[in-house]
Design an enzyme around this catalytic site. Structure first.
Site, PDB file in Angstrom:
ATOM      1  N   ALA A  99      11.751 -17.937  -1.928  1.00 37.97           N
ATOM      2  CA  ALA A  99      13.467 -18.653  -2.906  1.00 37.97           C
ATOM      3  C   ALA A  99      13.207 -19.900  -2.809  1.00 37.97           C
ATOM      4  O   ALA A  99      12.799 -21.020  -1.869  1.00 37.97           O
ATOM      5  CB  ALA A  99      14.239 -17.862  -1.781  1.00 37.97           C
ATOM      6  N   GLN A 146      10.042 -10.097  -8.028  1.00 36.18           N
ATOM      7  CA  GLN A 146      10.961  -8.781  -6.783  1.00 36.18           C
ATOM      8  C   GLN A 146      11.817  -8.998  -6.424  1.00 36.18           C
ATOM      9  O   GLN A 146      13.506  -9.970  -6.665  1.00 36.18           O
ATOM     10  CB  GLN A 146      10.275 -10.522  -5.585  1.00 36.18           C
ATOM     11  CG  GLN A 146       9.958  -9.841  -3.784  1.00 36.18           C
ATOM     12  CD  GLN A 146      11.741 -10.494  -3.836  1.00 36.18           C
ATOM     13  OE1 GLN A 146      12.360 -11.306  -3.799  1.00 36.18           O
ATOM     14  NE2 GLN A 146      12.241 -10.132  -2.534  1.00 36.18           N
ATOM     15  N   TYR A 148      14.778  -7.614  -3.722  1.00 40.41           N
ATOM     16  CA  TYR A 148      15.941  -7.109  -2.202  1.00 40.41           C
ATOM     17  C   TYR A 148      16.606  -6.144  -2.456  1.00 40.41           C
ATOM     18  O   TYR A 148      17.127  -5.582  -3.275  1.00 40.41           O
ATOM     19  CB  TYR A 148      16.356  -8.109  -1.465  1.00 40.41           C
ATOM     20  CG  TYR A 148      15.230  -9.255  -0.977  1.00 40.41           C
ATOM     21  CD1 TYR A 148      14.338  -8.975  -0.115  1.00 40.41           C
ATOM     22  CD2 TYR A 148      15.744 -11.320  -2.079  1.00 40.41           C
ATOM     23  CE1 TYR A 148      13.278  -9.821   0.357  1.00 40.41           C
ATOM     24  CE2 TYR A 148      14.442 -11.986  -1.350  1.00 40.41           C
ATOM     25  CZ  TYR A 148      13.172 -11.583  -0.137  1.00 40.41           C
ATOM     26  OH  TYR A 148      12.673 -12.503   1.392  1.00 40.41           O
ATOM     27  N   THR A 174      10.549  -5.805  -2.364  1.00 41.71           N
ATOM     28  CA  THR A 174      10.211  -6.147  -0.421  1.00 41.71           C
ATOM     29  C   THR A 174      11.462  -4.836   0.397  1.00 41.71           C
ATOM     30  O   THR A 174      12.273  -4.523  -0.254  1.00 41.71           O
ATOM     31  CB  THR A 174      11.050  -7.271  -0.795  1.00 41.71           C
ATOM     32  OG1 THR A 174       9.923  -8.458  -1.011  1.00 41.71           O
ATOM     33  CG2 THR A 174      10.598  -7.932   1.480  1.00 41.71           C
ATOM     34  N   LYS A 248       6.067  -4.357  -1.053  1.00 33.80           N
ATOM     35  CA  LYS A 248       5.842  -5.408  -0.282  1.00 33.80           C
ATOM     36  C   LYS A 248       6.064  -5.824   1.068  1.00 33.80           C
ATOM     37  O   LYS A 248       7.599  -5.356   1.612  1.00 33.80           O
ATOM     38  CB  LYS A 248       5.956  -6.538  -1.316  1.00 33.80           C
ATOM     39  CG  LYS A 248       5.603  -8.131  -0.801  1.00 33.80           C
ATOM     40  CD  LYS A 248       6.288  -9.564  -1.163  1.00 33.80           C
ATOM     41  CE  LYS A 248       5.407 -10.713  -0.350  1.00 33.80           C
ATOM     42  NZ  LYS A 248       6.943 -11.014   0.690  1.00 33.80           N
ATOM     43  N   SER A 270       1.294  -7.068   3.647  1.00 37.55           N
ATOM     44  CA  SER A 270       2.094  -8.469   3.986  1.00 37.55           C
ATOM     45  C   SER A 270       2.847  -8.186   5.832  1.00 37.55           C
ATOM     46  O   SER A 270       2.940  -7.429   5.624  1.00 37.55           O
ATOM     47  CB  SER A 270       2.851  -8.349   3.214  1.00 37.55           C
ATOM     48  OG  SER A 270       3.430  -9.803   3.632  1.00 37.55           O
ATOM     49  N   HIS A 272       4.261 -10.522   6.022  1.00 38.39           N
ATOM     50  CA  HIS A 272       6.161 -11.314   5.535  1.00 38.39           C
ATOM     51  C   HIS A 272       5.674 -13.269   5.585  1.00 38.39           C
ATOM     52  O   HIS A 272       6.495 -13.668   5.975  1.00 38.39           O
ATOM     53  CB  HIS A 272       7.011 -11.475   6.229  1.00 38.39           C
ATOM     54  CG  HIS A 272       9.332 -11.757   4.848  1.00 38.39           C
ATOM     55  ND1 HIS A 272       8.987 -10.536   3.534  1.00 38.39           N
ATOM     56  CD2 HIS A 272       9.061 -12.628   5.309  1.00 38.39           C
ATOM     57  CE1 HIS A 272       9.645 -11.140   3.414  1.00 38.39           C
ATOM     58  NE2 HIS A 272       9.957 -12.356   3.602  1.00 38.39           N
ATOM     59  N   GLY A 304      -0.208 -13.394   2.814  1.00 40.83           N
ATOM     60  CA  GLY A 304      -0.138 -14.166   4.450  1.00 40.83           C
ATOM     61  C   GLY A 304      -0.886 -14.731   4.869  1.00 40.83           C
ATOM     62  O   GLY A 304      -2.287 -14.133   5.186  1.00 40.83           O
TER      63      GLY A 304
END
Length: 378
Positions: A99, A146, A148, A174, A248, A270, A272, A304
């Site tokens: 981000a 990606q 959200y 995600t 993800k 992952s 995160h 990660g």
């Protein structure tokens, strides 16, 4: 520019300069980035949730794994190219979604995307990009988007449409952020976005810019905008696009199998980057089990803790088709903009090429037959 403050328009234009400044490892770029970034922005990038046990565990897990190399093999005519989500990439690497990249360099996502394009690897545009997704996708190369899950489902699915219209090649959904984990560094810093950095893909108001002592304005903003995703959310995204959909944030075998049943084209194993559940298992510790469980039903990627080309080799040996790399790419961005990102990707390429040959492998496909001390389930 020192860590003590900001200019009026973002971090000062940085660069690696002086004798001995050529980075020889990603750790060198980390040092350069830490020198140039204000302390609270470094903390935003480097930090994790809680006591940051998961951040440390990601590295410790990689360090526990050793590759058993093969010898006396013909290594002529080899290469590092690989197919990921149906398209060729120069390396089994993609740039992870991160981000607000204008926090780290004035050109932000544009600089990083250009470097990824030139390196021949996919670049994942974040929902919380500080440059609108259409501008980043227009850079070219292999853009992915990606996603959200937002409280406003209509707006969320509109982002999927915009990404597809802009030429993105995949939707990376995600699924491990029902809300943002407690990131104590940001809370202690009372972290808020500076005025020149915004969530450019949608009108997010001022919540992320409103500084409050003992709280993260970014966490407050995401609490207002995000909603917990469900399998129904996955179905809605799958129905909305013809692009490959990658989930993800998968760590459980049961979720990996269900992702295949739900029509996912890929999953990213992952935790995160240690920024959500602080007690979450490192992705690389469960990668082999998950790769075996899906048995080719979808692609398996890893995110990660990747800090070298040797780590990429380990992940591929355990069943990943590619890895996503986030923080090290941002170190390069902070240190030297587009050139710094390209340095980070060039280092990964050189290290992976070296590891590939020293392990006795002529191609990425051959890596999948290597054994490691973390056995892949077969």
């Amino acid at each position: 520019m020192t860590r003590s403050g900001l200019t009026n328009h973002g971090p000062a234009e940085p660069g690696l300069a002086g004798p001995g400044s050529t980075p020889l490892s990603l750790a060198d770029l980390a040092s350069a980035a830490r020198d140039v970034l204000p302390g609270e922005i470094w903390d935003f990038l480097a930090g994790g949730s809680g006591a940051e046990a998961a951040v440390a565990a990601n590295r410790a897990a990689f360090e526990r794994i050793h590759v058993i190399p093969r010898v006396l093999r013909d290594l002529t005519g080899g290469g590092t190219e690989v197919e990921v989500l149906g398209r060729s990439a120069a390396l089994p690497v993609a740039v992870a979604p991160v981000a607000y990249q204008r926090l780290f360099h004035p050109e932000g996502e544009l600089a990083a995307a250009r470097a990824a394009r030139d390196a021949g690897v996919p670049y994942v545009i974040c929902t919380l990009s500080s440059v609108v997704l259409e501008e980043v996708a227009a850079v070219g190369g292999r853009p992915w988007f990606q996603l959200y899950w937002l409280r406003d489902e209509r707006r969320c699915l509109d982002l999927v449409r915009r990404a597809e219209d802009a030429g993105c090649e995949a939707i990376v959904f995600t699924v491990d952020v029902p809300w943002m984990g407690r990131r104590l560094r940001d809370m202690r810093n009372g972290f808020a976005l500076p005025e020149w950095v915004t969530a450019a893909n949608f009108d997010a108001g001022t919540a992320a810019h409103r500084r409050t002592r003992g709280a993260s304005a970014v966490a407050d903003h995401t609490a207002r905008e995000f909603a917990p995703a469900t399998w129904d959310s996955v179905a809605a995204v799958r129905a909305r696009t013809n692009l490959p959909v990658v989930l993800k944030g998968v760590l459980a075998v049961e979720d990996a199998r269900r992702a295949v049943q739900a029509g996912a084209d890929g999953i990213v194993v992952s935790n995160h980057g240690g920024r959500q559940l602080d007690s979450a298992v490192p992705g690389v510790d469960v990668l082999g089990e998950i790769a075996a469980a899906v048995a080719g039903g979808c692609e398996v990627l890893l995110d990660g803790g990747v800090r070298s080309g040797g780590d990429v080799l380990k992940a591929v040996a355990l069943g990943a088709s590619a890895v996503l790399v986030g923080r090290p790419v941002m170190w390069g961005l902070a240190a030297a903009g587009q050139d710094g990102v390209r340095q980070a990707l060039d280092l990964l390429a050189a290290e992976f090429r070296d590891a590939l040959g020293l392990a006795g492998c002529r191609s990425v496909a051959a890596v999948r037959d290597l054994r490691t001390t973390a056995p892949r389930h077969r």
